[in-house]
Design an enzyme around this catalytic site. Structure first.
Site, PDB file in Angstrom:
ATOM      1  N   LYS A 176       1.371   1.686  82.774  1.00 52.57           N
ATOM      2  CA  LYS A 176       0.939   2.239  81.479  1.00 52.57           C
ATOM      3  C   LYS A 176       1.139   3.758  81.492  1.00 52.57           C
ATOM      4  O   LYS A 176       1.482   4.352  80.471  1.00 52.57           O
ATOM      5  CB  LYS A 176      -0.533   1.864  81.220  1.00 52.57           C
ATOM      6  CG  LYS A 176      -1.112   2.445  79.933  1.00 52.57           C
ATOM      7  CD  LYS A 176      -0.531   1.796  78.691  1.00 52.57           C
ATOM      8  CE  LYS A 176      -0.885   2.381  77.342  1.00 52.57           C
ATOM      9  NZ  LYS A 176      -2.051   3.090  77.078  1.00 52.57           N
ATOM     10  N   ASN A 180       3.066   6.134  78.741  1.00 57.54           N
ATOM     11  CA  ASN A 180       2.500   7.326  78.107  1.00 57.54           C
ATOM     12  C   ASN A 180       3.280   8.590  78.459  1.00 57.54           C
ATOM     13  O   ASN A 180       3.385   9.499  77.628  1.00 57.54           O
ATOM     14  CB  ASN A 180       1.017   7.481  78.482  1.00 57.54           C
ATOM     15  CG  ASN A 180       0.140   6.430  77.810  1.00 57.54           C
ATOM     16  OD1 ASN A 180      -0.548   5.669  78.465  1.00 57.54           O
ATOM     17  ND2 ASN A 180       0.177   6.358  76.491  1.00 57.54           N
ATOM     18  N   ASN A 184       4.303   9.604  74.675  1.00 56.80           N
ATOM     19  CA  ASN A 184       3.414  10.625  74.115  1.00 56.80           C
ATOM     20  C   ASN A 184       4.100  11.989  73.979  1.00 56.80           C
ATOM     21  O   ASN A 184       4.189  12.516  72.861  1.00 56.80           O
ATOM     22  CB  ASN A 184       2.097  10.673  74.885  1.00 56.80           C
ATOM     23  CG  ASN A 184       1.284   9.391  74.671  1.00 56.80           C
ATOM     24  OD1 ASN A 184       1.850   8.337  74.408  1.00 56.80           O
ATOM     25  ND2 ASN A 184      -0.018   9.459  74.767  1.00 56.80           N
ATOM     26  N   SER A 244      -0.932   8.673  70.049  1.00 56.67           N
ATOM     27  CA  SER A 244      -2.217   9.389  70.056  1.00 56.67           C
ATOM     28  C   SER A 244      -1.995  10.885  70.285  1.00 56.67           C
ATOM     29  O   SER A 244      -2.694  11.722  69.708  1.00 56.67           O
ATOM     30  CB  SER A 244      -3.128   8.815  71.130  1.00 56.67           C
ATOM     31  OG  SER A 244      -2.516   8.899  72.395  1.00 56.67           O
TER      32      SER A 244
HETATM   33  O1  KPL Z   1      -1.043   4.456  74.244  1.00 57.18           O
HETATM   34  C1  KPL Z   1      -0.311   4.858  73.367  1.00 57.18           C
HETATM   35  C2  KPL Z   1      -0.703   6.121  72.679  1.00 57.18           C
HETATM   36  O2  KPL Z   1      -0.282   6.381  71.562  1.00 57.18           O
HETATM   37  O3  KPL Z   1      -1.471   6.850  73.294  1.00 57.18           O
HETATM   38  C3  KPL Z   1       0.987   4.177  73.083  1.00 57.18           C
HETATM   39  C4  KPL Z   1       1.150   2.961  73.987  1.00 57.18           C
HETATM   40  C5  KPL Z   1       2.091   5.147  73.339  1.00 57.18           C
HETATM   41  C6  KPL Z   1       1.076   3.603  71.690  1.00 57.18           C
HETATM   42  O4  KPL Z   1       1.210   4.551  70.683  1.00 57.18           O
END
Ligand code: KPL
Length: 300
Positions: A176, A180, A184, A244
């Protein structure tokens, strides 16, 4: 089960609603105490939940068996540290945030700690929380005291499916982290939705290659190709999302970069691995953050 949810943002309110509906004795915990938390959630099928739920009752906290932490990564250590002396020694702490590294910031304690990763998508729409898409929550122990808590996955699954238990949550957390590290910062750099990143495969490969090299040194067997395949899948399945981090930058809020790319760089440094592309992206995000935090807006 008595459960306190620390952080009543979109994800926190979703869990409050779901656990309450399942018959659990839940409360929210807010930094600035309020008499109650007005929880108003709209489900993907259009049904809604609307109720005022209790908050900040120290007696409830003292008897809670689970502290579910849905704060942003940079808020976790100070908020959890303040609650540690008030918790029952058996109360499990489940950290559900983007990135890695918050646990190392906590003072010594003996609470069982679990890490979680979720693909549920929820967002604010005024005072309402829209549960945009169902997903899966992966949880697993990060301390010895939490290794026997697999039944928690079943309890949480009954409330908000799917929930899966992993004895080795660290590998899933690193995968994960790779997602990110790509999505991100790049969505901030190109000011675009997740799906638009399909136009930058070379850059995504550079990032994944660096993440894979650190993961290998950390003992998580992987390859640049498998990380890239996974990241591309997430880019497609979240194509319409505004990440995010892009939302944080647009609203001039503090981002989670220190626990995403920042964590990767700290681990890379400890293994002596240079990570030029991730370093460059980290610096870009920090510069953007500093441009508004320097003038006193959005400081944590
Ligand atoms: O976790 C996410 C985020 O936006 O922080 C993802 C998986 C990139 C989905 O937008």
């Amino acid at each position: 089960m008595k459960i306190t949810i620390l952080g009543c943002g979109a994800l926190g309110q979703l869990w409050l609603a779901k656990l309450y509906q399942q018959g659990h004795d839940v409360q929210g915990w807010l930094r600035v105490p309020q008499p109650f938390c007005a929880v108003n959630v709209i489900e993907p099928d259009g049904t809604s939940f609307n109720r005022n739920l209790p908050t900040n009752d120290p007696e409830h906290l003292r008897h809670s068996e689970l502290l579910l932490v849905t704060l942003k990564a940079w808020q976790v250590s100070s908020a959890v540290t303040a609650l540690l002396p008030k918790l029952n020694p058996r109360c499990a702490i489940l950290l559900l945030h983007n990135g890695i590294g918050t646990q190392e910031e906590l003072p010594p304690h003996s609470q069982p700690v679990l890490q979680g990763i979720t693909t549920h998508a929820a967002r604010h729409d005024g005072n309402t929380i829209v549960h945009v898409a169902n997903g899966t929550t992966h949880i697993g122990p990060t301390t010895q005291q939490a290794t026997h808590l697999s039944h928690l996955a079943e309890i949480l699954h009954q409330a908000l499916p799917d929930v899966a238990w992993h004895n080795n949550i660290a590998s899933a957390s690193w995968r994960k982290l790779a997602v990110n590290c790509v999505i991100n910062p790049l969505t901030v750099l190109y000011d675009c939705r997740n799906g638009d990143l399909q136009r930058y495969p070379e850059q995504i490969e550079l990032i994944c290659r660096e993440v894979a090299s650190v993961m290998e040194m950390e003992g998580h067997h992987t390859s640049c190709e498998s990380l890239m395949f996974y990241v591309m899948q997430v880019i497609q399945s979240t194509a319409d999302n505004t990440s995010s981090m892009l939302q944080d930058i647009r609203s001039q809020r503090h981002t989670e970069i220190d626990y995403i790319t920042g964590y990767l760089l700290r681990r890379g440094r400890s293994h002596g691995i240079p990570l030029p592309e991730n370093t460059r992206l980290f610096e870009i995000i920090k510069r953007k953050e500093n441009s508004y935090e320097r003038i006193g807006i959005g400081l944590p």
